[in-house]
Design a protein around this motif. Structure first.
Motif, PDB file in Angstrom:
ATOM      1  N   ASP A 151      35.063  -0.629  94.792  1.00 29.19           N
ATOM      2  CA  ASP A 151      34.878   0.499  95.715  1.00 29.19           C
ATOM      3  C   ASP A 151      33.579   0.349  96.506  1.00 29.19           C
ATOM      4  O   ASP A 151      33.546   0.585  97.717  1.00 29.19           O
ATOM      5  N   ALA A 152      32.505  -0.038  95.827  1.00 31.61           N
ATOM      6  CA  ALA A 152      31.206  -0.176  96.486  1.00 31.61           C
ATOM      7  C   ALA A 152      31.217  -1.288  97.527  1.00 31.61           C
ATOM      8  O   ALA A 152      30.671  -1.130  98.620  1.00 31.61           O
ATOM      9  N   VAL A 153      31.847  -2.412  97.226  1.00 36.07           N
ATOM     10  CA  VAL A 153      31.893  -3.530  98.177  1.00 36.07           C
ATOM     11  C   VAL A 153      32.720  -3.147  99.402  1.00 36.07           C
ATOM     12  O   VAL A 153      32.315  -3.405 100.538  1.00 36.07           O
ATOM     13  N   VAL A 154      33.863  -2.510  99.189  1.00 40.90           N
ATOM     14  CA  VAL A 154      34.687  -2.059 100.316  1.00 40.90           C
ATOM     15  C   VAL A 154      33.906  -1.053 101.155  1.00 40.90           C
ATOM     16  O   VAL A 154      33.885  -1.130 102.387  1.00 40.90           O
ATOM     17  N   ASP A 155      33.242  -0.111 100.501  1.00 41.70           N
ATOM     18  CA  ASP A 155      32.440   0.889 101.215  1.00 41.70           C
ATOM     19  C   ASP A 155      31.338   0.223 102.035  1.00 41.70           C
ATOM     20  O   ASP A 155      31.129   0.585 103.197  1.00 41.70           O
ATOM     21  N   ALA A 156      30.637  -0.741 101.459  1.00 38.80           N
ATOM     22  CA  ALA A 156      29.579  -1.441 102.198  1.00 38.80           C
ATOM     23  C   ALA A 156      30.155  -2.150 103.415  1.00 38.80           C
ATOM     24  O   ALA A 156      29.551  -2.152 104.491  1.00 38.80           O
TER      25      ALA A 156
END
Length: 173
Positions: A151-156
């Motif tokens: 989730d964090a990588v996609v958000d970034a």
């Protein structure tokens, strides 16, 4: 013990260091240059905690002889905050990991960040969950279920893409 004199470029800065000829890049980074962000996990290429980038590509520093990095560009997790896309010393990936609580014990986080940053740079736009899973396949995390990390990588990637898409703001003068 035979030592080799190495000339490296680390996080954009030249570095000259003497180290035993048989040492890995990880050993040179941690024990001669005091760059301890890359973690010494398994020492056999299974966990990915030691991942750094050489010439922009993620590599396992525990399996890379330091001599093989001679005259190459090495980027460690310490260098993420100096990237052009960093804001106040914080890369968008680091910010997203914080917002999503994607790091638990944190041991694997530096390697994951380095693999993820290479993916974001390669894709140059919004990444899919499948692309993230594939890019992080060599990074083992024993604390999470990987969901928050993905989730964090996609958000970034969404944040970076939105920033690139914004038109230049005029100063109004």
């Amino acid at each position: 013990m035979v030592e080799a004199l190495l000339s490296l470029r680390i996080n954009g800065e030249p570095a000259h260091v003497a180290a035993p000829a048989h040492w890995t890049l990880l050993e040179v980074l941690r024990y001669r240059l005091d760059l301890i962000g890359s973690k010494q996990g398994c020492d056999k290429g299974d966990c990915g905690a030691c991942t750094v980038q050489i010439d922009g590509e993620p590599v396992l520093a525990c399996l890379t002889l330091a001599a093989a990095a001679q005259s190459r560009d090495i980027r460690t997790v310490e260098g993420l905050g100096w990237a052009p896309e960093a804001v106040e010393g914080c890369h968008p990936l680091q910010d997203a990991f914080d917002r999503w609580d994607a790091a638990q014990c944190g041991f694997c986080t530096p390697g994951i960040l380095m693999s993820a940053e290479a993916l974001l740079r390669k894709v140059g736009g919004v990444v899919t969950r499948e692309q993230v899973r594939e890019a992080l396949a060599g990074n083992l995390c024993r604390c999470t279920g990987y969901t928050k990390i993905i989730d964090a990588v996609v958000d970034a990637s969404e944040q970076l893409h939105a920033e690139r898409e914004q038109p230049e703001q005029s100063t109004g003068t």
